[in-house]
Enzyme design. Structure first.
Site, PDB file in Angstrom:
ATOM      1  N   GLU A  24       0.815  -1.218   0.000  1.00 54.07           N
ATOM      2  CA  GLU A  24       0.000   0.000   0.000  1.00 54.07           C
ATOM      3  C   GLU A  24       0.849   1.270   0.000  1.00 54.07           C
ATOM      4  O   GLU A  24       0.326   2.361   0.166  1.00 54.07           O
ATOM      5  CB  GLU A  24      -0.962  -0.015   1.191  1.00 54.07           C
ATOM      6  N   GLU A  82     -10.050  -5.193   9.203  1.00 57.75           N
ATOM      7  CA  GLU A  82      -8.986  -4.187   9.195  1.00 57.75           C
ATOM      8  C   GLU A  82      -7.963  -4.480   8.099  1.00 57.75           C
ATOM      9  O   GLU A  82      -7.567  -3.573   7.369  1.00 57.75           O
ATOM     10  CB  GLU A  82      -8.296  -4.143  10.563  1.00 57.75           C
ATOM     11  N   TYR A  85      -4.789  -9.740   3.482  1.00 57.60           N
ATOM     12  CA  TYR A  85      -3.604  -9.746   2.628  1.00 57.60           C
ATOM     13  C   TYR A  85      -3.234 -11.175   2.278  1.00 57.60           C
ATOM     14  O   TYR A  85      -3.223 -12.055   3.142  1.00 57.60           O
ATOM     15  CB  TYR A  85      -2.425  -9.080   3.340  1.00 57.60           C
ATOM     16  N   VAL A  86      -2.946 -11.375   0.996  1.00 53.67           N
ATOM     17  CA  VAL A  86      -2.424 -12.636   0.503  1.00 53.67           C
ATOM     18  C   VAL A  86      -1.136 -12.314  -0.246  1.00 53.67           C
ATOM     19  O   VAL A  86      -1.103 -11.389  -1.068  1.00 53.67           O
ATOM     20  CB  VAL A  86      -3.438 -13.345  -0.426  1.00 53.67           C
ATOM     21  N   GLY A  92      -4.705 -15.670  -6.436  1.00 52.46           N
ATOM     22  CA  GLY A  92      -5.364 -16.476  -7.460  1.00 52.46           C
ATOM     23  C   GLY A  92      -5.591 -17.907  -7.022  1.00 52.46           C
ATOM     24  O   GLY A  92      -6.217 -18.685  -7.738  1.00 52.46           O
ATOM     25  N   GLY A  96      -7.803 -15.535  -0.548  1.00 53.30           N
ATOM     26  CA  GLY A  96      -8.553 -14.333  -0.182  1.00 53.30           C
ATOM     27  C   GLY A  96     -10.040 -14.616  -0.073  1.00 53.30           C
ATOM     28  O   GLY A  96     -10.698 -14.208   0.884  1.00 53.30           O
ATOM     29  N   ASN A 123      -6.530   0.704  -5.720  1.00 54.92           N
ATOM     30  CA  ASN A 123      -6.292  -0.742  -5.684  1.00 54.92           C
ATOM     31  C   ASN A 123      -7.346  -1.490  -6.519  1.00 54.92           C
ATOM     32  O   ASN A 123      -8.182  -2.221  -6.002  1.00 54.92           O
ATOM     33  CB  ASN A 123      -6.278  -1.221  -4.237  1.00 54.92           C
ATOM     34  N   TYR A 130     -13.356  -7.838  -4.773  1.00 53.95           N
ATOM     35  CA  TYR A 130     -14.440  -7.658  -3.808  1.00 53.95           C
ATOM     36  C   TYR A 130     -15.795  -7.578  -4.514  1.00 53.95           C
ATOM     37  O   TYR A 130     -16.777  -8.174  -4.069  1.00 53.95           O
ATOM     38  CB  TYR A 130     -14.220  -6.406  -2.965  1.00 53.95           C
TER      39      TYR A 130
END
Length: 159
Positions: A24, A82, A85-86, A92, A96, A123, A130
């Site tokens: 990030e 919060e 992360y993968v 893939g 996640g 992102n 999502y």
């Protein structure tokens, strides 16, 4: 593939937090220590919870760190995610989705009516992921945050 974090996972969770911050472009903002994470997740009054994603070899490849929120409009708790992360090399592989599925399962089982999180506007890969799961942006809301000097100043104003 997904399991509840244990105290032995704290060092890898800390490393993944740092990996996420680097992704990030904010690694310099990470101040948390393994001791703080251990206390938050496993202390006398845990305030946060974590789940671990492992690959087929048992290697930790991702995590979700979350806490309870509360909706006054719905009258029940929800989960605020919060961090999710993968590691890039494991993306893939369904980790996640499996982490989010576990949090959704917890919501349903406990009668929580919301699973919420924030995502950086730039992102696009995460936003697309999502939205593929049915999540929708709450674009009528703007997140505000007080930190550092501004928080200290406001907090001292009432004294």
């Amino acid at each position: 593939m997904i399991r509840t974090a244990t105290p032995a996972d704290v060092p890898v969770v800390h490393a993944l937090v740092r990996d996420l911050a680097a992704y990030e472009k904010a690694l310099d903002e990470v101040r948390t220590t393994t001791e703080q994470l251990r206390e938050a997740l496993f202390g006398d009054r845990p305030a946060a919870f974590a789940h671990i994603a492992e690959n087929e070899d048992g290697e930790v490849v991702g995590f979700a760190l979350w806490f309870l929120n509360f909706s006054t409009w719905r009258g029940v708790h929800g989960i605020y995610l919060e961090d999710l992360y993968v590691r890039p090399e494991a993306r893939g592989g369904g980790h996640g989705k499996a982490l989010l599925t576990e949090l959704a399962r917890i919501c349903v089982a406990r009668g929580y009516e919301r699973l919420e999180w924030s995502v950086l506007n730039w992102n696009k890969p995460s936003i697309d992921f999502y939205e593929s799961l049915g999540a929708r942006p709450q674009d009528e809301w703007t997140v505000y945050r007080l930190t550092d000097g501004a928080l200290a100043e406001l907090g001292a104003a009432g004294v």
